[in-house]
Design a protein around this motif. Structure first.
Motif, PDB file in Angstrom:
ATOM      1  N   ASP A 218      42.900  31.548  44.121  1.00 43.38           N
ATOM      2  CA  ASP A 218      42.210  32.138  45.266  1.00 43.38           C
ATOM      3  C   ASP A 218      40.708  32.266  45.001  1.00 43.38           C
ATOM      4  N   ARG A 219      40.154  31.425  44.147  1.00 52.33           N
ATOM      5  CA  ARG A 219      38.723  31.323  43.847  1.00 52.33           C
ATOM      6  C   ARG A 219      38.206  32.467  42.981  1.00 52.33           C
ATOM      7  N   SER A 220      39.117  33.261  42.410  1.00 50.50           N
ATOM      8  CA  SER A 220      38.600  34.413  41.681  1.00 50.50           C
ATOM      9  C   SER A 220      38.655  34.218  40.173  1.00 50.50           C
ATOM     10  N   ILE A 221      37.815  35.007  39.490  1.00 56.79           N
ATOM     11  CA  ILE A 221      37.859  35.101  38.036  1.00 56.79           C
ATOM     12  C   ILE A 221      38.359  36.514  37.757  1.00 56.79           C
ATOM     13  N   ILE A 222      39.388  36.634  36.929  1.00 53.68           N
ATOM     14  CA  ILE A 222      39.994  37.948  36.716  1.00 53.68           C
ATOM     15  C   ILE A 222      39.908  38.333  35.240  1.00 53.68           C
ATOM     16  N   MET A 223      39.612  39.591  34.983  1.00 53.87           N
ATOM     17  CA  MET A 223      39.545  40.108  33.615  1.00 53.87           C
ATOM     18  C   MET A 223      40.774  40.976  33.365  1.00 53.87           C
ATOM     19  N   TYR A 224      41.375  40.817  32.194  1.00 52.72           N
ATOM     20  CA  TYR A 224      42.506  41.648  31.815  1.00 52.72           C
ATOM     21  C   TYR A 224      42.223  42.259  30.454  1.00 52.72           C
ATOM     22  N   ASP A 225      42.666  43.492  30.292  1.00 53.84           N
ATOM     23  CA  ASP A 225      42.701  44.065  28.954  1.00 53.84           C
ATOM     24  C   ASP A 225      44.180  44.150  28.596  1.00 53.84           C
ATOM     25  N   THR A 226      44.600  43.475  27.541  1.00 48.50           N
ATOM     26  CA  THR A 226      46.045  43.383  27.257  1.00 48.50           C
ATOM     27  C   THR A 226      46.637  44.725  26.833  1.00 48.50           C
ATOM     28  N   ARG A 227      45.800  45.711  26.585  1.00 46.90           N
ATOM     29  CA  ARG A 227      46.330  47.040  26.269  1.00 46.90           C
ATOM     30  C   ARG A 227      46.679  47.805  27.536  1.00 46.90           C
ATOM     31  N   GLY A 228      46.089  47.393  28.634  1.00 45.34           N
ATOM     32  CA  GLY A 228      46.343  48.094  29.896  1.00 45.34           C
ATOM     33  C   GLY A 228      47.458  47.435  30.674  1.00 45.34           C
ATOM     34  N   SER A 229      47.879  48.093  31.757  1.00 49.04           N
ATOM     35  CA  SER A 229      49.015  47.571  32.493  1.00 49.04           C
ATOM     36  C   SER A 229      48.598  46.804  33.740  1.00 49.04           C
ATOM     37  N   VAL A 230      47.350  46.998  34.178  1.00 44.41           N
ATOM     38  CA  VAL A 230      46.882  46.267  35.368  1.00 44.41           C
ATOM     39  C   VAL A 230      45.583  45.542  35.020  1.00 44.41           C
ATOM     40  N   PRO A 231      45.291  44.476  35.796  1.00 46.54           N
ATOM     41  CA  PRO A 231      44.025  43.776  35.554  1.00 46.54           C
ATOM     42  C   PRO A 231      42.826  44.695  35.765  1.00 46.54           C
ATOM     43  N   LEU A 232      41.695  44.357  35.146  1.00 45.49           N
ATOM     44  CA  LEU A 232      40.520  45.224  35.219  1.00 45.49           C
ATOM     45  C   LEU A 232      39.700  44.977  36.469  1.00 45.49           C
ATOM     46  N   ARG A 233      39.204  43.789  36.578  1.00 52.34           N
ATOM     47  CA  ARG A 233      38.363  43.497  37.735  1.00 52.34           C
ATOM     48  C   ARG A 233      38.425  42.020  38.056  1.00 52.34           C
ATOM     49  N   ARG A 234      38.058  41.731  39.262  1.00 56.94           N
ATOM     50  CA  ARG A 234      37.988  40.304  39.569  1.00 56.94           C
ATOM     51  C   ARG A 234      36.791  40.046  40.463  1.00 56.94           C
ATOM     52  N   VAL A 235      36.259  38.851  40.275  1.00 57.31           N
ATOM     53  CA  VAL A 235      35.122  38.473  41.099  1.00 57.31           C
ATOM     54  C   VAL A 235      35.524  37.196  41.839  1.00 57.31           C
ATOM     55  N   ARG A 236      35.317  37.245  43.118  1.00 58.71           N
ATOM     56  CA  ARG A 236      35.734  36.082  43.897  1.00 58.71           C
ATOM     57  C   ARG A 236      34.533  35.188  44.167  1.00 58.71           C
ATOM     58  N   MET A 237      34.718  33.915  43.843  1.00 59.48           N
ATOM     59  CA  MET A 237      33.623  32.954  44.012  1.00 59.48           C
ATOM     60  C   MET A 237      33.756  32.269  45.369  1.00 59.48           C
ATOM     61  N   LYS A 238      32.728  31.491  45.713  1.00 53.78           N
ATOM     62  CA  LYS A 238      32.789  30.746  46.966  1.00 53.78           C
ATOM     63  C   LYS A 238      33.759  29.577  46.857  1.00 53.78           C
ATOM     64  N   LEU A 239      33.821  29.003  45.646  1.00 54.29           N
ATOM     65  CA  LEU A 239      34.780  27.921  45.438  1.00 54.29           C
ATOM     66  C   LEU A 239      35.565  28.181  44.147  1.00 54.29           C
ATOM     67  N   LYS A 240      36.644  27.412  44.012  1.00 50.88           N
ATOM     68  CA  LYS A 240      37.559  27.623  42.894  1.00 50.88           C
ATOM     69  C   LYS A 240      36.904  27.289  41.537  1.00 50.88           C
ATOM     70  N   SER A 241      37.299  28.006  40.502  1.00 48.50           N
ATOM     71  CA  SER A 241      36.843  27.682  39.153  1.00 48.50           C
ATOM     72  C   SER A 241      37.948  26.945  38.413  1.00 48.50           C
ATOM     73  N   ASN A 242      37.577  25.876  37.727  1.00 44.46           N
ATOM     74  CA  ASN A 242      38.576  25.048  37.064  1.00 44.46           C
ATOM     75  C   ASN A 242      38.846  25.444  35.628  1.00 44.46           C
ATOM     76  N   ALA A 243      37.839  25.976  34.971  1.00 42.86           N
ATOM     77  CA  ALA A 243      38.028  26.310  33.555  1.00 42.86           C
ATOM     78  C   ALA A 243      37.093  27.440  33.181  1.00 42.86           C
ATOM     79  N   ILE A 244      37.403  28.054  32.076  1.00 46.20           N
ATOM     80  CA  ILE A 244      36.583  29.175  31.622  1.00 46.20           C
ATOM     81  C   ILE A 244      36.454  29.086  30.106  1.00 46.20           C
ATOM     82  N   ALA A 245      35.311  29.504  29.574  1.00 44.97           N
ATOM     83  CA  ALA A 245      35.129  29.504  28.119  1.00 44.97           C
ATOM     84  C   ALA A 245      34.296  30.705  27.726  1.00 44.97           C
TER      85      ALA A 245
END
Lengths: 466, 534
Positions: A218-245
């Protein structure tokens, strides 16, 4: 009266035998070395020309796959090994110095979507579109035996990507949900979901090891902290992101490869706008990987090229292409910072030099010295038009040239339009601020890619992590 | 590492380096670094690192002086004696046999007067007699390389970048010969040449002709780079500044002009003498120039300020001048050659050395890296010993008197790779490394442009609109509106620029004076303001 006239003994200046090296007496008196600056400049021009002559970045290709190379993974401790997974479910282990495939595994039915090593490099995981995760040992089967996975996990979802924790024995996969697995268990330890769309890629942060970042359909980048039970935040871009580093040196920086031909570098603490927009590609960017120094990254694109960007620079410093290379699906930067690997649609892996003009192999001290001297000269005269022009020039295929021209036109027209709109508004308010439209344009442009920033209830302060 | 002191008490630190004297250090410095105006901390750190590097480089260069093998020659006079009384025979008798052999005479009375030239490493000599005799030889071993008669007048001879080729300016054209005397080229675009200078780092042969033309030939590609009509008549006084490759020409009106191949006009024009200039020479550092006029005056000029430092009346008008590597000035006047020491530093009273010849001197030329002065005269050539004239320690990567054939070939390749383009010849050779800052002249020109700024003529052709809207009256009205608007905008922006300029000028004029308070119109709310304290 005392008189002395210069009288040299030739024996002090001529070598004794023909096997000796020539004597080279030096005198650093500036009067004996006139035209210091123009000569240095000439040397700098020569050096930058020679750099062009010697820049042959392509080292070789690794062929053997029978379908599109989908994913790659570097061995965490050995420079010579790399794994690649193809569209036909085959995983290959490559020996890079010999440029040979040393092991082939028919791992999955359908695409291999992701590969990852455990931190010690003793075994690796693969996941595929057949809804299976498999664990494989690095010790191959004995003679006559068949390849058997150490472990197999069946799931209900089609996996898109897998990544291993940098220190302990957990790994994460992404499908419709992001799952965190313990190596010893058959069920995920945790599952995260935000919305209904599937997650495409997932990456662990190498420094702040609990942090996960993923890109979703859905064009978003999402951050998770694996110690928590829900995702932290997400930012939605205008277009889809294919990869992250993630940047391996600056824990909070990451770069995403976007469908809109650009790459965006973000500071994880301030996701409302990217720190840098990297703009050189002329088609969707498929993959991105950082150099171990954290100063540069490489990206592969649908436009059939690889580009190298310096962190924080808008345009690429290097572009690699060959006539036979098709759409680049995955790229990796080797752990010794000297080589690049690309996997592309025409079933080949390619090995490149990270610095195109670098000499591979041992160098004599004099050679090294000369190289260093030339590098310094290039740096000193880098801003001179002649040196700059030669250093900047890259030959690219016609189609890329044409596309670049087109994009430049599009961008400038967008900019012009924006400036006009702003100018109009300001005129109405009869407040003329010189330069304001352009500043506003820049501010706006950095927001162009970001649609919306959302935070979950658990997102206290991601900045507190760093 | 520790080592016991000589007296056995305690240790001395042998890793500690000896201090370098400031005088020595000064010689190797490339100007001062100016730290002013760096606000950014990052830049300041970078700057400090850079300046530390520069300092270390100059220190190391100064330290390397300890490795130099040779010491310069000298004459030390006893009390009551003067060095100019010492004859060549005295010197030849006092020094070792190899040095004594460097004093010799060649009696060639048929083809003189002779012009001489030494190769860059000082090993080879070229002489050209006015009546056509040209010879090249290794003057130390006296090995003849070639000897020819060109059967024409020879005006000047010059070695090119190495001892493999030389140029001879003959009666009509310029010829290039190899060291075996084989004619390689006849350059007919350069005719009636009187004097030549070779610029080794640029591979340029600069020639001056009797028609007042200064021509540059690039000998590496064989092309004429520039041809300048100086409009100064016959050009027979010429020399080069070895530090910046500028050509100095002396003229009959007493002027000296400085030329680069990039300008059709002289870069500098100096009036050096009230009468014609006879000879010029520039020293190795490029800071001093010596000129001689036909009125027997010899003047020393500072080329950084273009001012005369010293002026002398000599016994005869010097027809040729030459600076040695260590700054000794040789002047050939009539039958006599005089050599002056420290002439650029202070006013001197007597020459350092003198030598009289059998015939009038045509040309004096110091041999690089040797204590030798070559004098070409009407009846041949004399090689004189001038202790202290040559640089004792050569740098083998610049010029090597002991180079082998392979080394020479290698050096030639390196020279060609490092050839400086003629466009880079400027008065200050370091220009290319400097930041391009606007000169005062450019700034003034820019300001003047603002003062005389006028709105440009507005051209506007209205677009054809829908039926009925493009009547002539409507069109004209639209044009009026658009023109009026554009004109107003332009006038506004111009007046703004002018205001800004006026403010700037005012600030400059007051320059440090107390700021003038602006009178603001009284506002009704001002009564509530706090009263300003006196």
């Amino acid at each position: 009266m005392k008189i002395k006239v210069l009288s040299r003994n030739p024996d002090d200046y001529i070598r004794e035998t023909k096997k000796d090296i020539h004597r080279v007496p030096r005198n650093y008196d500036p009067n004996l070395h006139p035209f210091e600056t123009p000569r240095e400049y000439t040397r700098a021009v020569n050096a930058v020309k020679l750099e062009k002559v010697f820049s042959k970045p392509f080292i070789g290709d690794l062929d053997g796959h029978k379908d599109v190379v989908e994913c790659m993974c570097k061995h965490p401790t050995q420079l010579s090994h790399i794994l690649s997974g193809a569209g036909d479910g085959e995983v290959k282990l490559w020996d890079l110095p010999r440029r040979k495939c040393v092991r082939s595994i028919n791992a999955h039915d359908g695409f291999v979507r992701g590969i990852c090593f455990n931190p010690s490099g003793e075994y690796f995981f693969t996941c595929g579109s057949d809804k299976v995760i498999k664990q494989w040992s690095m010790d191959g089967p004995g003679a006559g035996e068949e390849e058997e996975p150490m472990n197999t996990i069946l799931s209900k979802n089609v996996f898109h990507s897998i990544d291993h924790h940098w220190q302990n024995n957990t790994f994460a996969t992404c499908s419709d949900t992001v799952d965190v697995w313990d190596e010893t268990r058959a069920e995920p330890v945790r599952s995260y979901q935000w919305g209904v769309d599937s997650i495409y890629t997932i990456k662990y942060n190498p420094i702040e090891t609990h942090l996960l970042a993923g890109t979703a359909d859905d064009r978003s980048i999402i951050m998770y902290d694996t110690r928590g039970s829900v995702p932290l935040r997400r930012v939605r871009m205008k277009l889809k992101s294919n990869a992250i580093a993630w940047n391996p040196m600056e824990a909070y920086m990451f770069t995403v490869a976007s469908e809109d031909y650009n790459l965006y570098s973000f500071d994880a603490r301030y996701l409302d706008k990217p720190t840098t927009i990297h703009q050189s590609h002329v088609a969707a960017v498929m993959d991105v990987d950082y150099s171990p120094t954290g100063k540069e990254f490489v990206s592969g694109s649908y436009d059939k090229t690889l580009r190298i960007f310096a962190v924080g620079s808008q345009f690429s410093r290097e572009v690699y292409h060959t006539r036979r290379m098709q759409i680049v699906q995955c790229v990796r930067w080797s752990h010794d910072d000297r080589y690049l690997l690309s996997g592309s649609d025409e079933m080949n892996l390619r090995l490149w030099k990270a610095r195109a003009a670098e000499k591979i192999g041992r160098m004599k001290p004099r050679e090294k010295e000369a190289m260093r001297y030339n590098d310094k000269l290039k740096e000193k005269f880098a801003q001179h038009p002649q040196v700059k022009r030669i250093a900047k020039y890259r030959h690219v295929p016609k189609r890329i040239m044409a596309a670049r021209k087109e994009h430049t036109t599009i961008r400038s027209s967008q900019k012009r339009k924006y400036v006009y709109v702003f100018w109009g508004i300001y005129r109405k308010q009869s407040r003329l601020i010189i330069g304001a439209p352009y500043v506003c344009y820049l501010a706006r442009y950095s927001e162009i890619c970001v649609d919306r920033l959302e935070r979950s209830s658990l997102d206290v302060q991601i900045g507190a992590l760093f | 590492m520790r080592k016991r002191k000589k007296d056995g008490k305690g240790y001395m630190d042998v890793t500690k380096r000896a201090k370098v004297g400031t005088g020595k250090l000064h010689k190797y410095k490339r100007g001062e670094l100016n730290k002013g105006g760096i606000i950014n901390k990052y830049d300041r750190v970078k700057f400090n690192q850079q300046s530390a590097k520069y300092q270390m480089a100059s220190k190391q260069a100064a330290r390397a002086e300890a490795l130099l093998q040779e010491e310069a020659g000298f004459i030390e006079a006893d009390e009551g004696e003067s060095t100019c009384e010492v004859t060549q025979y005295d010197i030849a008798n006092a020094v070792d046999i190899t040095s004594a052999q460097k004093f010799f005479e060649l009696k060639l009375d048929k083809f003189g007067p002779y012009r001489v030239d030494y190769s860059r490493n000082g090993r080879f000599m070229l002489m050209g007699g006015a009546k056509g005799h040209v010879a090249a030889f290794d003057w130390q071993t006296k090995n003849l390389m070639c000897e020819i008669n060109v059967m024409e007048t020879v005006k000047d001879v010059k070695w090119l970048h190495q001892e493999t080729m030389f140029a001879a300016a003959q009666k009509q054209w310029l010829y290039i010969y190899d060291n075996q005397g084989v004619e390689l080229h006849c350059i007919d675009v350069m005719n009636n040449i009187l004097k030549m200078e070779f610029l080794p780092y640029h591979f340029l042969l600069a020639t001056s002709s009797s028609y007042g033309r200064l021509t540059y030939l690039d000998v590496s590609i064989g092309k004429r780079v520039s041809c300048i009509n100086t409009n100064h008549g016959r050009l027979d006084v010429m020399c080069q500044n070895p530090s910046n490759a500028i050509i100095h020409l002396g003229h009959s009106g007493g002027t000296v002009t400085l030329w680069s191949p990039n300008s059709q006009k002289p870069l500098v024009k100096m009036l050096c003498h009230g009468v014609g200039t006879r000879a010029i020479a520039v020293d190795n550092s490029g800071n001093f120039m010596a000129t001689a006029g036909i009125d027997r005056t010899l003047k020393i000029w500072d080329l950084r300020t273009y001012k005369a430092l010293h002026s002398y009346k000599v016994s005869a008008g010097p027809g040729s001048l030459a600076f040695s590597q260590r700054g000794l000035l040789a002047a050939g006047m009539g039958n006599i050659v005089e050599v002056y020491r420290d002439i650029t530093k202070s006013q001197i009273t007597a020459p350092y050395m003198m030598h009289s010849l059998s015939s009038p001197v045509a040309n004096v030329q110091y041999c690089p890296y040797e204590d030798v002065l070559g004098v070409g005269h009407a009846e041949g050539f004399s090689s004189l010993l001038i202790p202290g004239s040559g640089e004792p320690n050569f740098d083998a990567l610049e010029a090597n008197p002991y180079q082998s054939k392979k080394q020479r070939q290698q050096a030639e390749v390196n020279m060609l790779l490092e050839k400086i383009q003629p466009e880079m010849i400027t008065l200050d050779s370091r220009d290319v490394g400097k930041v391009d800052v606007k000169t005062l002249q450019e700034q003034i020109a820019e300001r003047e442009k603002i003062i005389y700024l006028k709105p440009e003529k507005i051209e506007f052709t209205p677009r054809k609109r829908m039926k009925g809207k493009s009547k002539t009256g409507n069109l004209l009205r639209r044009v009026e509106i658009v023109k009026g608007r554009q004109l107003r905008e332009e006038v506004q922006s111009i007046s703004k620029q002018k205001e800004k300029l006026a403010k700037m000028l005012q600030a400059e004029n007051t320059d440090g004076a107390a700021e003038v308070k602006e009178e603001k119109p009284f506002n009704v709310f001002d009564r509530f303001k706090r009263k300003e304290q006196a």
